[in-house]
Write an enzyme that holds these catalytic residues in place. Structure first.
Site, PDB file in Angstrom:
ATOM      1  CE  LYS A 265      50.239  37.873  29.670  1.00 34.83           C
ATOM      2  NZ  LYS A 265      49.395  37.455  30.835  1.00 34.83           N
TER       3      LYS A 265
ATOM      4  CG  ASP B   8      48.723  37.393  46.922  1.00 42.43           C
ATOM      5  OD1 ASP B   8      49.115  37.210  45.746  1.00 42.43           O
ATOM      6  OD2 ASP B   8      49.309  38.142  47.718  1.00 42.43           O
TER       7      ASP B   8
ATOM      8  N   GLY C 279      38.867  41.840  37.441  1.00 45.61           N
ATOM      9  CA  GLY C 279      39.552  42.647  36.430  1.00 45.61           C
ATOM     10  C   GLY C 279      38.692  42.909  35.198  1.00 45.61           C
ATOM     11  CD  GLN C 280      39.631  45.887  29.766  1.00 49.81           C
ATOM     12  OE1 GLN C 280      40.845  45.704  29.809  1.00 49.81           O
ATOM     13  NE2 GLN C 280      39.044  46.537  28.767  1.00 49.81           N
TER      14      GLN C 280
ATOM     15  N   GLY D 178      41.434  36.253  39.370  1.00 46.80           N
ATOM     16  CA  GLY D 178      41.502  37.637  38.861  1.00 46.80           C
ATOM     17  C   GLY D 178      40.162  38.053  38.275  1.00 46.80           C
TER      18      GLY D 178
ATOM     19  CB  ILE E  81      40.422  43.802  25.946  1.00 48.43           C
ATOM     20  CG1 ILE E  81      41.290  42.572  25.678  1.00 48.43           C
ATOM     21  CG2 ILE E  81      38.951  43.438  26.012  1.00 48.43           C
ATOM     22  CD1 ILE E  81      41.066  41.880  24.340  1.00 48.43           C
TER      23      ILE E  81
ATOM     24  CE1 TYR F  10      50.776  42.147  30.735  1.00 48.28           C
ATOM     25  CE2 TYR F  10      51.061  42.878  28.465  1.00 48.28           C
ATOM     26  CZ  TYR F  10      50.297  42.253  29.441  1.00 48.28           C
ATOM     27  OH  TYR F  10      49.072  41.732  29.111  1.00 48.28           O
TER      28      TYR F  10
HETATM   29  N1  LIG Z   1      42.906  43.926  28.982  1.00 45.81           N
HETATM   30  C1  LIG Z   1      43.696  43.822  27.940  1.00 45.81           C
HETATM   31  O1  LIG Z   1      43.705  44.704  27.079  1.00 45.81           O
HETATM   32  C2  LIG Z   1      44.553  42.599  27.761  1.00 45.81           C
HETATM   33  C3  LIG Z   1      45.197  42.413  26.536  1.00 45.81           C
HETATM   34  C4  LIG Z   1      45.996  41.295  26.349  1.00 45.81           C
HETATM   35  C5  LIG Z   1      46.140  40.378  27.371  1.00 45.81           C
HETATM   36  N2  LIG Z   1      45.515  40.571  28.566  1.00 45.81           N
HETATM   37  C6  LIG Z   1      45.721  39.566  29.618  1.00 45.81           C
HETATM   38  O2  LIG Z   1      44.480  39.132  30.138  1.00 45.81           O
HETATM   39  C7  LIG Z   1      44.603  38.823  31.528  1.00 45.81           C
HETATM   40  C8  LIG Z   1      43.562  39.589  32.311  1.00 45.81           C
HETATM   41  O3  LIG Z   1      43.753  40.975  32.079  1.00 45.81           O
HETATM   42  P1  LIG Z   1      42.734  42.103  32.562  1.00 45.81           P
HETATM   43  O4  LIG Z   1      42.705  43.129  31.505  1.00 45.81           O
HETATM   44  O5  LIG Z   1      41.486  41.525  33.057  1.00 45.81           O
HETATM   45  O6  LIG Z   1      43.620  42.720  33.765  1.00 45.81           O
HETATM   46  P2  LIG Z   1      43.146  43.642  34.961  1.00 45.81           P
HETATM   47  O7  LIG Z   1      44.327  44.430  35.401  1.00 45.81           O
HETATM   48  O8  LIG Z   1      41.893  44.357  34.637  1.00 45.81           O
HETATM   49  O9  LIG Z   1      42.806  42.540  36.056  1.00 45.81           O
HETATM   50  C9  LIG Z   1      43.803  41.753  36.615  1.00 45.81           C
HETATM   51  C10 LIG Z   1      43.293  41.192  37.922  1.00 45.81           C
HETATM   52  O10 LIG Z   1      44.391  40.549  38.589  1.00 45.81           O
HETATM   53  C11 LIG Z   1      44.266  40.781  39.972  1.00 45.81           C
HETATM   54  N3  LIG Z   1      45.554  40.617  40.636  1.00 45.81           N
HETATM   55  C12 LIG Z   1      46.652  41.393  40.555  1.00 45.81           C
HETATM   56  N4  LIG Z   1      47.610  40.918  41.375  1.00 45.81           N
HETATM   57  C13 LIG Z   1      47.101  39.819  41.970  1.00 45.81           C
HETATM   58  C14 LIG Z   1      47.598  38.893  42.927  1.00 45.81           C
HETATM   59  N5  LIG Z   1      48.830  38.995  43.463  1.00 45.81           N
HETATM   60  N6  LIG Z   1      46.797  37.872  43.305  1.00 45.81           N
HETATM   61  C15 LIG Z   1      45.549  37.736  42.797  1.00 45.81           C
HETATM   62  N7  LIG Z   1      45.014  38.591  41.918  1.00 45.81           N
HETATM   63  C16 LIG Z   1      45.785  39.617  41.509  1.00 45.81           C
HETATM   64  C17 LIG Z   1      43.727  42.198  40.069  1.00 45.81           C
HETATM   65  O11 LIG Z   1      43.080  42.394  41.310  1.00 45.81           O
HETATM   66  C18 LIG Z   1      42.767  42.266  38.888  1.00 45.81           C
HETATM   67  O12 LIG Z   1      41.471  41.913  39.296  1.00 45.81           O
HETATM   68  C19 LIG Z   1      46.066  39.137  31.894  1.00 45.81           C
HETATM   69  O13 LIG Z   1      46.811  37.963  31.802  1.00 45.81           O
HETATM   70  C20 LIG Z   1      46.503  40.095  30.801  1.00 45.81           C
HETATM   71  O14 LIG Z   1      47.887  40.012  30.604  1.00 45.81           O
HETATM   72  C21 LIG Z   1      44.724  41.664  28.784  1.00 45.81           C
END
Ligand SMILES: NC(=O)c1ccc[n+]([C@@H]2O[C@H](COP(=O)([O-])OP(=O)(O)OC[C@H]3O[C@@H](n4cnc5c(N)ncnc54)[C@H](O)[C@@H]3O)[C@@H](O)[C@H]2O)c1
Length: 324
Positions: free
Chosen positions: A150, A56, A15-16, A12, A176, A146
């Site tokens: 989690k 995936d 992602g962010q 992943g 975040i 969600y």
């Molecule tokens: N960003 C926040 O504010 C925040 C806060 C608390 C926890 N988290 C946790 O941190 C982790 C990362 O979050 P993030 O903000 O980077 O999320 P995001 O949505 O920005 O990125 C998630 C990534 O997962 C990938 N993804 C989705 N489905 C997929 C699949 N089937 N196979 C492979 N990849 C897949 C997406 O392409 C994306 O790149 C997550 O577990 C999230 O629950 C994030």
């Protein structure tokens, strides 16, 4: 410093959080020792400075293949469907978050990985927990899909540690805030959108009420927390997949005022939508005493420092974008 992590897979990575974690890990461990994965979004920028693989998480065989190919010993599993997106497609959120996590843990068990780090979230909390300083140890009865996924991820992580000795670690992150990659559909996205809109349009309509106060964290603290948790000595850990990590806590109005202090033309209003309900089910702040005691967690950015840095960096980024 490098602990037992030598070849690290970040699932992943586009992602962010992943897009920033990968570059920090590559600085510490070397460009070719950190492999990122992407699914629907093609990688760009500095993610391409090292290996990237399409994967995936619902395809367990493919995870195993990539682990084999690079002789991966440690995984940061970040692929997930976040809270707001998850509420509009709960079936997809269940599949990706629960089955994806299960697949990663099974690969960890079968291929004997050293370490798996999986971020959890304030989403695990439901309306019953104390609003202020939600404790690490408390009732977990979330009302969003969600949150359900989690909590399941945390329980699975702890199960794999207790049953198979697989070293699974995780922290409950607040919302975040960052400027590099847009958030992927969470309830705290307003805390990022407000900055973009303040700079680009001078106006933002918050999708939550002005008194909505949630735990938040600036990205440099988030990536550091993930790396420090991953590098901690296992003997020091009294929790595994479920550490509260706390940093900031402010209301939507506090944030709006902090931005207006720096961009005086900024105007804003509050038009709550369906995401308000998710925000109302989460606490205002978390108690993170176990993380501080066990692995020395300490946030560095307060609201003022975060707002200064966010505006500077985002202006730079948007100017650069315009010049291209
Ligand atoms: N960003 C926040 O504010 C925040 C806060 C608390 C926890 N988290 C946790 O941190 C982790 C990362 O979050 P993030 O903000 O980077 O999320 P995001 O949505 O920005 O990125 C998630 C990534 O997962 C990938 N993804 C989705 N489905 C997929 C699949 N089937 N196979 C492979 N990849 C897949 C997406 O392409 C994306 O790149 C997550 O577990 C999230 O629950 C994030």
């Amino acid at each position: 410093m490098a602990g037992q992590m030598k070849k690290i897979l970040v699932i992943g990575a586009t992602g962010q959080i992943g897009s920033e974690l990968v570059s920090h890990l590559r600085e510490d461990y070397g460009e070719n020792s950190v492999i990122g994965t992407y699914n629907n979004t093609d990688p760009s920028g500095d993610l391409l400075d090292g290996p990237m693989e399409k994967l995936d998480v619902l395809n367990a065989g493919r995870i195993g293949e990539v682990v084999d190919k690079y002789e991966v010993d440690s995984v940061f599993h970040l692929a997930a469907i976040l809270s707001a997106k998850g509420e509009s497609n709960p079936q997809l959120a269940f599949k990706v978050n629960v089955m994806g996590t299960f697949n990663v843990l099974e690969v960890g068990r079968k291929q004997q990985l050293n370490r798996i780090v999986i971020p959890s979230s304030i989403g695990v909390f439901g309306p019953e927990v104390p609003r202020e300083k939600a404790p690490n140890e408390t009732v977990l009865r979330p009302t969003s899909m969600y949150g359900v996924t989690k909590v399941t991820g945390e329980l699975l992580g702890n199960y794999y540690f207790n049953k198979y000795g697989l070293d699974v670690r995780g922290a409950r992150f607040p919302g975040i805030i960052s400027y590099k990659t847009l958030p992927g559909g969470g309830t705290t996205d307003y805390a990022v959108e407000a900055f973009y809109k303040a700079i680009e349009d001078r106006h933002y309509s918050f999708f939550v009420r002005e008194d909505t106060r949630l735990p938040l964290m600036y990205m440099p603290d988030c990536t550091r927390a993930l790396i420090e948790l991953a590098q901690a000595d296992l003997e020091d850990l009294n929790y595994h997949a479920d550490y509260n990590v706390s940093s900031l806590s402010f209301s939507a109005r506090d944030l709006a005022e902090a931005i207006r202090k720096r961009i005086p033309e900024f105007s804003f209003d509050f038009q709550p939508d369906e995401r308000q309900e998710i925000a109302d089910s989460w606490p205002n702040s978390m108690d993170d005493t176990p993380a501080r005691k066990d692995w020395g967690w300490q946030p560095r950015f307060g609201l003022e420092e975060m707002t200064d840095d966010m505006i500077d960096k985002l202006k730079e980024k948007l100017d650069e974008h315009e010049r291209k």
